[in-house]
Design a protein around this motif. Structure first.
Motif, PDB file in Angstrom:
ATOM      1  N   UNK A   1       0.814  -1.206   0.000  1.00 37.60           N
ATOM      2  CA  UNK A   1       0.000   0.000   0.000  1.00 37.60           C
ATOM      3  C   UNK A   1       0.858   1.270   0.000  1.00 37.60           C
ATOM      4  N   UNK A   2       1.944   1.254   0.765  1.00 35.54           N
ATOM      5  CA  UNK A   2       2.758   2.470   0.870  1.00 35.54           C
ATOM      6  C   UNK A   2       3.338   2.885  -0.483  1.00 35.54           C
ATOM      7  N   UNK A   3       3.483   1.894  -1.353  1.00 39.09           N
ATOM      8  CA  UNK A   3       4.179   2.193  -2.597  1.00 39.09           C
ATOM      9  C   UNK A   3       3.255   2.802  -3.643  1.00 39.09           C
ATOM     10  N   UNK A   4       1.948   2.769  -3.365  1.00 39.20           N
ATOM     11  CA  UNK A   4       0.991   3.129  -4.415  1.00 39.20           C
ATOM     12  C   UNK A   4       1.254   4.527  -4.967  1.00 39.20           C
ATOM     13  N   UNK A   5       1.475   5.475  -4.071  1.00 41.02           N
ATOM     14  CA  UNK A   5       1.591   6.854  -4.533  1.00 41.02           C
ATOM     15  C   UNK A   5       2.812   7.010  -5.447  1.00 41.02           C
ATOM     16  N   UNK A   6       3.905   6.438  -4.976  1.00 36.19           N
ATOM     17  CA  UNK A   6       5.125   6.534  -5.769  1.00 36.19           C
ATOM     18  C   UNK A   6       4.952   5.844  -7.130  1.00 36.19           C
ATOM     19  N   UNK A   7       4.287   4.707  -7.069  1.00 36.12           N
ATOM     20  CA  UNK A   7       4.083   3.953  -8.305  1.00 36.12           C
ATOM     21  C   UNK A   7       3.253   4.759  -9.294  1.00 36.12           C
ATOM     22  N   UNK A   8       2.205   5.420  -8.778  1.00 41.91           N
ATOM     23  CA  UNK A   8       1.360   6.214  -9.665  1.00 41.91           C
ATOM     24  C   UNK A   8       2.184   7.335 -10.293  1.00 41.91           C
ATOM     25  N   UNK A   9       3.059   7.937  -9.500  1.00 44.57           N
ATOM     26  CA  UNK A   9       3.913   8.991 -10.053  1.00 44.57           C
ATOM     27  C   UNK A   9       4.799   8.461 -11.170  1.00 44.57           C
ATOM     28  N   UNK A  10       5.373   7.286 -10.923  1.00 45.63           N
ATOM     29  CA  UNK A  10       6.223   6.685 -11.960  1.00 45.63           C
ATOM     30  C   UNK A  10       5.411   6.447 -13.224  1.00 45.63           C
ATOM     31  N   UNK A  11       4.203   5.943 -13.033  1.00 40.39           N
ATOM     32  CA  UNK A  11       3.362   5.641 -14.188  1.00 40.39           C
ATOM     33  C   UNK A  11       3.031   6.917 -14.963  1.00 40.39           C
ATOM     34  N   UNK A  12       2.778   7.989 -14.216  1.00 39.89           N
ATOM     35  CA  UNK A  12       2.476   9.253 -14.897  1.00 39.89           C
ATOM     36  C   UNK A  12       3.673   9.728 -15.722  1.00 39.89           C
ATOM     37  N   UNK A  13       4.857   9.560 -15.146  1.00 40.70           N
ATOM     38  CA  UNK A  13       6.057   9.929 -15.907  1.00 40.70           C
ATOM     39  C   UNK A  13       6.145   9.117 -17.183  1.00 40.70           C
ATOM     40  N   UNK A  14       5.766   7.846 -17.065  1.00 35.87           N
ATOM     41  CA  UNK A  14       5.843   6.985 -18.240  1.00 35.87           C
ATOM     42  C   UNK A  14       4.846   7.419 -19.312  1.00 35.87           C
ATOM     43  N   UNK A  15       3.691   7.910 -18.876  1.00 34.02           N
ATOM     44  CA  UNK A  15       2.714   8.379 -19.865  1.00 34.02           C
ATOM     45  C   UNK A  15       3.326   9.509 -20.683  1.00 34.02           C
ATOM     46  N   UNK A  16       4.131  10.311 -20.013  1.00 34.15           N
ATOM     47  CA  UNK A  16       4.725  11.448 -20.714  1.00 34.15           C
ATOM     48  C   UNK A  16       5.739  11.055 -21.778  1.00 34.15           C
ATOM     49  N   UNK A  17       6.201   9.820 -21.727  1.00 33.90           N
ATOM     50  CA  UNK A  17       7.137   9.394 -22.768  1.00 33.90           C
ATOM     51  C   UNK A  17       6.456   9.319 -24.122  1.00 33.90           C
ATOM     52  N   UNK A  18       5.133   9.151 -24.103  1.00 36.48           N
ATOM     53  CA  UNK A  18       4.336   9.112 -25.339  1.00 36.48           C
ATOM     54  C   UNK A  18       4.705   7.937 -26.239  1.00 36.48           C
ATOM     55  N   UNK A  19       5.351   6.915 -25.686  1.00 38.52           N
ATOM     56  CA  UNK A  19       5.627   5.731 -26.507  1.00 38.52           C
ATOM     57  C   UNK A  19       4.371   4.867 -26.468  1.00 38.52           C
ATOM     58  N   UNK A  20       3.861   4.549 -27.629  1.00 37.20           N
ATOM     59  CA  UNK A  20       2.547   3.914 -27.751  1.00 37.20           C
ATOM     60  C   UNK A  20       2.318   2.763 -26.800  1.00 37.20           C
ATOM     61  N   UNK A  21       3.148   1.729 -26.897  1.00 39.89           N
ATOM     62  CA  UNK A  21       2.846   0.542 -26.107  1.00 39.89           C
ATOM     63  C   UNK A  21       3.033   0.761 -24.618  1.00 39.89           C
ATOM     64  N   UNK A  22       3.912   1.703 -24.257  1.00 43.93           N
ATOM     65  CA  UNK A  22       4.087   1.996 -22.834  1.00 43.93           C
ATOM     66  C   UNK A  22       2.820   2.620 -22.284  1.00 43.93           C
ATOM     67  N   UNK A  23       2.318   3.621 -23.001  1.00 44.13           N
ATOM     68  CA  UNK A  23       1.132   4.331 -22.535  1.00 44.13           C
ATOM     69  C   UNK A  23      -0.038   3.356 -22.390  1.00 44.13           C
ATOM     70  N   UNK A  24      -0.200   2.508 -23.381  1.00 46.56           N
ATOM     71  CA  UNK A  24      -1.326   1.573 -23.340  1.00 46.56           C
ATOM     72  C   UNK A  24      -1.234   0.670 -22.113  1.00 46.56           C
ATOM     73  N   UNK A  25      -0.019   0.158 -21.866  1.00 46.81           N
ATOM     74  CA  UNK A  25       0.142  -0.739 -20.731  1.00 46.81           C
ATOM     75  C   UNK A  25      -0.100   0.025 -19.425  1.00 46.81           C
ATOM     76  N   UNK A  26       0.364   1.276 -19.384  1.00 48.82           N
ATOM     77  CA  UNK A  26       0.183   2.083 -18.179  1.00 48.82           C
ATOM     78  C   UNK A  26      -1.307   2.234 -17.879  1.00 48.82           C
ATOM     79  N   UNK A  27      -2.095   2.490 -18.917  1.00 47.10           N
ATOM     80  CA  UNK A  27      -3.534   2.668 -18.704  1.00 47.10           C
ATOM     81  C   UNK A  27      -4.146   1.413 -18.074  1.00 47.10           C
ATOM     82  N   UNK A  28      -3.748   0.244 -18.616  1.00 45.21           N
ATOM     83  CA  UNK A  28      -4.284  -1.005 -18.077  1.00 45.21           C
ATOM     84  C   UNK A  28      -3.903  -1.154 -16.611  1.00 45.21           C
TER      85      UNK A  28
END
Lengths: 440, 741
Positions: free
Chosen positions: B387-414
């Motif tokens: 549970x403690x890691x959730x916030x950090x993980x979400x931040x990492x995922x948001x950073x990944x969305x910013x990469x705009x690489x198609x398959x990364x973004x799609x996986x992040x959404x899932x």
């Protein structure tokens, strides 16, 4: 167990096929060729089709395949295949297509000896070399010898034969460490550990019993008790004092050559053994604490425009000024669409290798406490694909004599033999790069 | 004379390679003969049929040259089957050789005799075998021991009649460790092929002998002994303790497969020890050698990692502090990277997740698409596990969305969808997610985003517009996405009835009138009727609280895990499948039978949990239904069967399936693959409790339910390759369907 062994060259031509069981059909070679060699999407070393399992490894330019039916011990199969490779190397110098082709009779002979009905038998190189030789053993001449040979091939001391005599009794000990490093882009050390090996070359007469001592402090003990390797456990406090003086090293784990008496090692941490004749690997170990990194690397990489990347790499040697590292090779990755590079170095030579997409910087001699710098620029060509550059890590190779990253030292090596001769021991230390990677 | 003439007429022309070899084989010079034999063997290796030379090669069998003898023997073994009659000519030499003063020759003779699988040979084997089993040289004895196993394979009755099996059992008390090891090997082979012989029943006396030999024999012998020890059921705690104590020094052996075998033995025998401190000690002792395995050769490493994965599922805390060892190297082969990812997620805990997330983020920037996807998924798994890691993980995922690489973004959404299912309070990031709506082209990612929009419709001001966009292109969407659109629009309607009346009608219209997929039509009808009967009930059903998900880390079901542990370091442990699911009939049928028996016993003890296993077995014992691949490969390859060869490639195009640990056709309930994904999504629609489902049942009538049950819920997936999927698969689908309402 193993139904058969197949050896292929890179093109998928069968070099060797040896069946050990009737369920090994010649057609299986074709199956493997079609399914694995000519199928680039296969990425797993194990493939099960129907009830047949193909386990393969690659060495130089050949495929070595173990074919088996049933639920076999997969670890054993792979380990055996690697053993076969190392056996081949010690027999033919190297184990590649060329060597297999020109020695195929020997390979058959070896396979015949080390596998019976698919079960691995004795794979000790030294023993095998006694009766499987390149000249061939004539049965009359070898009559008396062969009973001895067979005794040794199956005996408790299968690695050493009787009646070895040397005029000069010598033992060489090489402590060789591979230091692994992974540094993140921000400069924090993600992983630093040492895989060490102690190689020994023993030229000793008779059946010597050796005892070996290191400055280590094994934390393998049950109660976390520190038990030193040195001698019998006596006055604990006294020992601790001496250990502190020696600067002890913590080893995470050790694996020992089969000549080491494992039970006595478990009981009191003494490494005692009757060594094989000639060279062998006495032990391997792992250390993760207090790893001394021989080189500190600073990497600055800027992607200035879409068409240009700038590098500035500084490497500093962290060891004493009297030591020097040799054959230092730094591989600096460049983007895949690099057209040309320019570089300046303060020492050594740098060269762009388009086939690997790296700038290779070679320094033949790297003296301790010195610092060298590479500055480079890569001009990029235009590409159609707009994928970002994945930035593989920068990697380093080097070898450094008389230095151990873990700080391990050999404290003593004692040889006891009936003849009570005196022997000369030599110790050498070397640190090499294992996977020395710096992300940027 | 006539025979000779006939033979001349039939044999190959005088010229050519064969003729050359033949004249060499009968040459008067020894070196020429030897060279020709070598050439013959070479031709044999290349796949040429040199069996016509059989009589000529045979002439060279009586030779003092050991090398040459070996070559002739090699030739004999290969072609004995095609010339059974001529083999008899060699018998004399074999019998003579088995009495040769040179032990190497004695051993060679007995070894080769066992490999010549000709019935007539068997009769002549008895005597030499009996003698060599009692030979003075241990080298001959150990070879003869294995020969008993060969003979048993050829003619079991003869083997038992002559008391060879008993002799082997006596040989466990031999003074030579290698003889002991080979005797145990032969006995375990025999008892595996024919359990009714009870060839290998370990007594306490034998146990003592084996433990003694363990410290002295070769590395391969140790593995045999350790495996036998692992299968042994200790009579009491004391014995188990003794075994563990004697075996644990082997952890320090240099051969990784010995270490694994030792780990297996200790791990299994630990279960019989009651003393918890002793347990802890052995677990602690086990950790460093396991970690050392990670620095062995990649293939060995792979086996080790798959086994570590199993051990971690049973004892999650053994490698708590060792996270860093499992970090992927840049040039690790892909199969290692993926396995390491799985292990890292299992080791993750509240003290090391920081490090792990940073590492996973690094992996998500790499180029290997599969690896990147798995890495992103791992971020989600860590977030949901800790549970403690959730916030950090979400931040990492948001950073990944910013990469705009198609398959990364799609996986992040899932992945983010899964995080929403566990933790509330991250609605703030929804706008970021919605901004990449146009980049999504995979059904799973689109479905996930639509689900998020539907679920949080009240908090997204332009939810209506977003969904309207999807509704416009409804007919072009994948089935899976269409289902999500349906549900999301209905949710939107229930939350904001005034804004989206038109939209909901439009989508229901499209789904019922224009779609030809019964699945979609039926669901649309269900919603339609639901909405038209009573919006309040609809709200209760569609918007009911979802049960929280607990973990997205795949775990093996308990009984399966327990059945895999005794198979540590074998193929079964690499595939994470019980052996009988990937091994066909033939030799291992006995093993199979035993496994089935064991599973049945499991079923008796724990009927529900074992259901999965027994369902898998149902497909096993009848190889005729067990997948075409099996039949394809077990066709007699000696006979020219080009047809089967042509089909084979299609069957085995399983590069990546192999990675997941197993070829696709051995899929068992646990890895129903795509089906699982669907189930997840289906589960999302709001698993309401039974009473409402019951109500629905009354309303919609049984016909509807039956209609659903008949559907292939696996969507575009090909039908499951083996019947084993059948039982549980259907049941699960039905349950999910019920949960839907």
């Amino acid at each position: 167990m193993l139904s058969g062994i197949l050896l292929f060259n890179q093109k998928g031509e069968l070099l060797i096929m040896r069946a050990f069981r009737q369920d090994m059909r010649p057609r299986l070679a074709d199956v493997f060729r079609i399914q694995v060699i000519s199928n680039p999407s296969i990425r797993s070393p194990i493939l099960t089709l129907g009830s047949t399992t193909f386990s393969h490894i690659r060495s130089e330019n050949i495929y070595i395949v173990g074919v088996s039916k049933g639920n076999v011990n997969a670890a054993l199969v792979f380990e055996f295949l690697y053993k076969l490779v190392s056996l081949g190397k010690s027999y033919f110098g190297r184990f590649d297509e060329e060597a297999v082709k020109s020695n195929f009779v020997m390979v058959y002979e070896l396979l015949d000896e080390i596998l019976d009905f698919g079960y691995p038998q004795n794979t000790e190189t030294d023993t095998l070399k006694m009766y499987i030789t390149t000249e061939g053993v004539k049965s009359e001449r070898a009559l008396e010898d062969s009973s001895k040979i067979t005794m040794q091939a199956t005996g408790a001391l299968s690695w050493r034969r009787d009646n070895i005599k040397y005029r000069k009794n010598e033992a060489f000990v090489d402590v060789i460490e591979d230091v692994n490093l992974l540094v993140s882009a921000s400069g924090t050390v993600l992983r630093a550990d040492v895989n060490g090996a102690i190689e020994m070359r023993a030229y000793l007469t008779g059946m010597p019993e050796c005892k070996f001592g290191l400055n280590d402090r094994l934390t393998l003990g049950e109660n976390g008790a520190d038990v030193s390797l040195g001698g019998p456990v006596g006055n604990k406090s006294g020992q601790k004092a001496s250990k502190a003086a020696a600067g002890s090293v913590t080893l995470e784990d050790v694996s020992l050559h089969q000549c080491v008496k494992l039970s006595s090692f478990t009981n009191d941490r003494t490494i005692s053994f009757v060594p094989p004749d000639g060279s062998f690997q006495l032990m391997t170990y792992r250390a993760t604490e207090n790893v001394n990194l021989p080189f500190k690397v600073q990497v600055i990489v800027n992607e200035i425009r879409k068409s240009k990347v700038e590098y500035s790499i500084a490497i500093r040697a962290n060891y004493g000024p009297k030591l020097f590292a040799t054959s230092v090779v730094v591989k600096v990755p460049t983007p895949t669409n690099t057209a040309s590079t320019t570089h300046r170095v303060t020492q050594g030579k740098a060269k762009y290798e388009p086939s690997e997409n790296v700038i290779v910087w070679k320094i033949a001699r790297f003296t301790g406490q010195s610092e060298f710098v590479l500055s480079a620029e890569a001009e990029l060509g235009a590409t159609t694909q707009q994928k970002a550059w994945s930035r593989p890590p920068l990697s380093m190779q080097f070898s450094l004599l008389m230095f151990t990253s873990s700080g391990l030292l050999v404290r003593y090596l004692k040889v006891f033999e009936k003849g009570n001769y005196s022997s000369v021991k030599w110790v050498r230390y070397m640190t090499r790069a294992g996977s020395y990677e710096i992300r940027f | 004379m006539a025979v000779n003439r006939l033979r001349n007429a039939l044999s190959t022309p005088r010229k050519g390679e064969t003729h050359e070899l033949r004249s060499g084989l009968v040459s008067q010079y020894a070196y020429e003969r030897k060279e020709s034999i070598q050439k013959t063997i070479m031709a044999m290796t290349l796949g040429k049929d040199v069996s016509v030379l059989f009589p000529d090669v045979l002439k060279n069998i009586a030779t003092p040259d050991l090398d040459q003898k070996k070559l002739v023997y090699l030739y004999l073994m290969n072609y004995a089957k095609s010339h059974p009659d001529l083999c008899i000519l060699a018998v004399n030499t074999f019998v003579q050789d088995s009495e040769d003063p040179n032990p190497l020759i004695r051993a060679l003779a007995i070894r080769t005799m066992g490999c010549i699988r000709v019935d007539k040979m068997v009769d002549y084997m008895e005597e030499p075998l009996r003698k060599t089993l009692k030979d003075e040289s241990p080298y001959v004895r150990k070879t003869a021991a294995l020969c008993v196993a060969k003979l048993f394979d050829l003619n079991a009755a003869l083997c038992i009649e002559n008391g060879f099996v008993e002799t082997l059992q006596e040989m466990i008390a031999d003074s030579n460790p290698m003889v002991v090891a080979n005797s145990v090997t032969a006995l375990s082979e025999i008892s595996e092929a024919a359990p009714e012989t009870k060839a290998l029943v370990v007594t306490s006396q034998m146990l003592k002998k084996m433990l003694l030999a363990l410290n002295e024999c070769t590395e391969w012998g140790r593995i045999t002994l350790l495996t036998t020890l692992a299968d042994y059921r200790p009579t009491d705690t004391k014995e188990a303790e003794n075994i563990c104590e004697r075996v644990s020094p082997q952890f320090q052996h240099v051969n990784p497969s010995v270490v694994l075998a030792a780990v297996k033995t200790v791990f299994l025998h630990m279960q019989h020890i009651d003393n918890p401190t002793l347990h802890a000690t052995y677990l602690k002792k086990m950790a460093p050698p396991l970690v050392t395995l990670v620095s062995s050769q990649p293939e060995v490493q792979y086996v080790a990692l798959r086994n570590i994965d199993l051990l971690l599922q049973k004892q999650s805390n053994i490698l708590d502090k060792e996270m860093r060892v499992f970090f992927c190297k840049y040039n690790d082969p892909p199969y290692l990277k993926l396995t390491k990812l799985e292990i890292m997620v299992r080791i993750a805990n509240s003290s090391n997740f920081d490090q792990l997330l940073a590492e996973l983020k690094e992996y998500s920037m790499e180029v290997d698409m599969d690896f990147v996807r798995k890495a992103v998924r791992a971020i989600g798994q860590v977030a949901i596990k800790i549970e403690e890691s959730a916030e950090k993980a979400v931040n990492v995922l948001l950073e990944l969305i910013n990469t705009k690489i198609g398959y990364v973004v799609q996986e992040v959404i899932v992945v983010i969808k899964d995080i929403f299912r566990k933790y509330p309070g991250y609605e703030g990031i929804i706008p970021t997610l919605c901004s990449c709506i146009d980049d999504l082209d995979e059904p799973n990612a689109r479905g996930s985003l639509i689900w998020i929009v539907g679920e949080y419709a009240e908090k997204i001001s332009n939810a209506g517009d977003i969904l309207a966009g999807f509704v416009d292109g409804f007919n072009e969407e994948f089935t899976q996405t269409q289902l999500q659109i349906l549900t999301a629009v209905v949710k939107l309607f229930l939350k904001k009835p005034d804004e989206s009346q038109g939209l909901v009608q439009k989508v229901l219209q499209a789904a019922t009138a224009e779609s030809d997929n019964p699945d979609i039509r039926d669901r649309a009808y269900v919603y339609w009727r639901l909405l038209s009967s009573d919006p309040q009930i609809a709200k209760n059903i569609v918007l009911s609280a979802r049960p929280q998900i607990t973990s997205t880390i795949p775990v093996l079901p308990g009984p399966l895990l327990d059945s895999l542990l005794p198979n540590l370091s074998t193929l079964a442990s690499v595939y994470h499948k019980p052996p009988h699911t990937f091994i066909g009939g033939g030799r291992s049928s006995a093993l199979q039978a035993a496994a089935i028996e064991e599973a049945k016993q499991n079923a008796r003890e724990n009927p529900i949990a074992a259901a999965a296993v027994s369902a898998a077995i149902a497909g096993g014992p009848t190889p005729s239904t067990g997948g075409n691949a099996e039949n394809l490969l077990d066709i007699d390859f000696d006979g020219a069967a080009p047809a089967s060869m042509q089909k084979a490639p299609a069957v085995g195009s399983s590069g990546l399936e192999g990675l997941a640990g197993t070829p696709q056709r051995v899929a068992s309930p646990t890895s129903a693959g795509g089906g699982g994904g669907m189930d997840d999504l289906m589960g999302m629609f709001g698993n309401t409790n039974g009473t409402i489902a019951g109500q629905m049942n009354g309303n919609a009538g049984n016909g509807l339910i039956n209609g659903f049950a008949g559907l292939d819920m696996n969507g575009g997936q090909p039908p499951p390759p083996q019947d084993q999927l059948g039982g549980t698969g259907n049941k699960q689908t039905k349950e999910d369907l019920l949960g839907l309402f």
